[in-house]
Design a protein around this motif. Structure first.
Motif, PDB file in Angstrom:
ATOM      1  N   THR A  58       8.947   0.104 106.037  1.00 49.12           N
ATOM      2  CA  THR A  58       7.771   0.364 106.856  1.00 49.12           C
ATOM      3  C   THR A  58       7.068   1.630 106.381  1.00 49.12           C
ATOM      4  O   THR A  58       5.867   1.644 106.140  1.00 49.12           O
ATOM      5  N   HIS A 135       7.352  -3.929 117.055  1.00 49.43           N
ATOM      6  CA  HIS A 135       7.070  -3.548 115.667  1.00 49.43           C
ATOM      7  C   HIS A 135       5.896  -4.433 115.224  1.00 49.43           C
ATOM      8  O   HIS A 135       6.062  -5.366 114.442  1.00 49.43           O
ATOM      9  N   ARG A 172      13.246  -5.532 117.624  1.00 41.40           N
ATOM     10  CA  ARG A 172      11.815  -5.333 117.970  1.00 41.40           C
ATOM     11  C   ARG A 172      10.904  -6.211 117.130  1.00 41.40           C
ATOM     12  O   ARG A 172       9.809  -6.561 117.548  1.00 41.40           O
ATOM     13  N   ARG A 234      19.163  -8.704 111.966  1.00 46.40           N
ATOM     14  CA  ARG A 234      20.376  -7.892 111.884  1.00 46.40           C
ATOM     15  C   ARG A 234      20.841  -7.519 113.295  1.00 46.40           C
ATOM     16  O   ARG A 234      20.014  -7.301 114.179  1.00 46.40           O
ATOM     17  N   GLN A 236      21.550  -5.032 115.880  1.00 42.34           N
ATOM     18  CA  GLN A 236      20.998  -3.670 115.989  1.00 42.34           C
ATOM     19  C   GLN A 236      22.058  -2.736 116.585  1.00 42.34           C
ATOM     20  O   GLN A 236      21.968  -2.327 117.744  1.00 42.34           O
ATOM     21  N   LEU A 272      14.395  -7.570 107.089  1.00 40.49           N
ATOM     22  CA  LEU A 272      15.157  -6.595 106.305  1.00 40.49           C
ATOM     23  C   LEU A 272      15.114  -5.238 107.023  1.00 40.49           C
ATOM     24  O   LEU A 272      14.192  -4.994 107.788  1.00 40.49           O
TER      25      LEU A 272
HETATM   26  C1  NCD Z   1      13.283  -3.549 111.108  1.00 42.32           C
HETATM   27  C2  NCD Z   1      13.105  -2.413 112.086  1.00 42.32           C
HETATM   28  O1  NCD Z   1      13.181  -1.248 111.724  1.00 42.32           O
HETATM   29  O2  NCD Z   1      12.861  -2.765 113.225  1.00 42.32           O
HETATM   30  N1  NCD Z   1      13.016  -3.252 109.796  1.00 42.32           N
HETATM   31  C3  NCD Z   1      11.738  -3.166 109.316  1.00 42.32           C
HETATM   32  O3  NCD Z   1      10.948  -2.366 109.740  1.00 42.32           O
HETATM   33  N2  NCD Z   1      11.388  -4.053 108.375  1.00 42.32           N
HETATM   34  C4  NCD Z   1      14.462  -4.389 111.324  1.00 42.32           C
HETATM   35  C5  NCD Z   1      15.823  -3.760 111.452  1.00 42.32           C
HETATM   36  O4  NCD Z   1      16.017  -2.560 111.344  1.00 42.32           O
HETATM   37  O5  NCD Z   1      16.754  -4.543 111.649  1.00 42.32           O
END
Ligand code: NCD
Length: 358
Positions: A58, A135, A172, A234, A236, A272
């Motif tokens: 990000t 997100h 998220r 994933r 969390q 990811l």
């Molecule tokens: C995610 C996040 O940070 O929410 N990753 C991302 O920004 N691509 C997903 C995660 O951490 O599992």
């Protein structure tokens, strides 16, 4: 342009027309996102990127997107490195940094933090992830990828069967994605998670109210059956707060599981990072050479989508397209050694980069 000057805090803000406009702009800006063109439309503008939680994609893709539009970036990548650790409020931090920059991207572990940031400034604030909340820009790039994959496969996104798998309670990215998917038509959303990690009820209700079919199961082998899209997530761990929900081996998304349940045109996605350590229960690397795996098409597309978002929020969409110039530096035709044959840097809806730049 409806996004001009707005904070981007939740995917709730978007209507279908906004998505179409944003994705069309992302397509136009793709040559610059992919290193085939340069663009200086934001020369002199400054992005402040404030990450109070870990991030790779990000933060770096936002910063890359801004740089590729010709802007400059100032950033902090940990709460400890800012005066918040001295007791400064988020509102004060927001107001101060707004005096140094033209747009802020913020990630924070507390859900209300983004509203606090946005409440203290008229400079646009973009949510890079607020705790287990939302997100929105990840959802934008997920949907952009999904639309492009559907176009490649010659099927509309409307009417698809989409399996969302994993920690649907704390993830998220899926929260924001479900809101955007609800803007499409006639989807079947299959939520696959252990009982303790179910999708929030209000999001399920939203989808049902907008006419989609919603199914829930705790069995991946059932949930993935005949899925057109599998969106894995994933566990969390950082948001479990001492709870240890059952998260069994059956949630490892392997080639064997996908082959047994899905079809040739299934699109495999994941925001990811995935956990690839031995024994991890996540999207398995044994799928890496499978052309159905779209995760790196997702990450690559994120740069174009974030460029389009910056250009829209800062009111330079048309100027950005007009400012594209062919770039002369080296760029490999395919980036990853295992990228699918159709995942080419120059692959631009059949048109060459020159056509897009002209
Ligand atoms: C995610 C996040 O940070 O929410 N990753 C991302 O920004 N691509 C997903 C995660 O951490 O599992």
């Amino acid at each position: 342009m409806p996004l001009l000057g707005r904070h981007i805090l939740s995917s709730e803000q978007f209507e279908r027309g906004d998505l179409d406009q944003l994705f069309a702009l992302a397509d136009r800006l793709r040559p610059a996102a992919r290193g085939l063109a340069s663009c200086r439309v934001l020369e002199g503008a400054v992005l402040a990127s404030l990450f109070f939680e870990p991030s790779t994609r990000t933060r770096l893709s936002f910063e890359s997107a801004f740089a590729k539009l010709g802007g400059s970036v100032i950033s902090t990548s940990s709460g400890d490195a800012t005066s918040v650790s001295k007791g400064e409020s988020l509102a004060d931090t927001s107001r101060v940094v707004s005096g140094y920059s033209d747009v802020l991207v913020v990630r924070h572990p507390a859900e209300p933090a983004l509203r606090e940031f946005a409440g203290a400034t008229r400079v646009p604030v973009i949510n890079g992830g607020n705790g287990a909340g939302e997100h929105p820009t990840q959802a934008l790039l997920d949907l952009y990828t999904l639309e492009r994959e559907c176009a490649r496969l010659g099927t509309p996104l409307d009417g698809r069967r989409i399996a969302l798998v994993g920690d649907l309670r704390h993830g998220r990215t899926v929260h924001s994605l479900v809101r955007l998917l609800s803007l499409y038509r006639d989807l079947t959303l299959v939520c696959v998670s252990p009982a303790a990690l179910r999708m929030p009820a209000d999001l399920l209700a939203l989808c049902a109210a907008r006419g989609h079919r919603v199914e829930e199961t705790d069995r991946p082998d059932t949930g993935l059956r005949n899925a057109d899209v599998v969106y894995a997530t994933r566990l969390q761990r950082e948001r479990l707060g001492g709870e240890s929900p059952e998260y069994g081996e059956e949630f490892r998304i392997t080639g064997a599981l996908v082959d047994a349940c899905c079809h040739e045109g299934t699109v495999l996605m994941h925001p990811l990072p995935r956990d690839t350590r031995p024994g991890a229960i996540d999207l398995d690397p044994d799928l890496d050479a499978d052309p159905r795996l779209a995760v790196f098409r997702q990450t690559d597309g994120g740069v174009a989508v974030r460029m389009a978002l910056f250009a829209s929020v800062l009111g330079v969409a048309e100027e950005a397209v007009a400012a594209l110039r062919p770039a002369g530096w080296y760029r490999p035709e395919q980036i990853g050694v295992q990228d699918a044959p159709f995942h080419r840097v120059r692959d631009l809806d059949g048109a060459g980069p020159e056509a897009a730049v002209r």
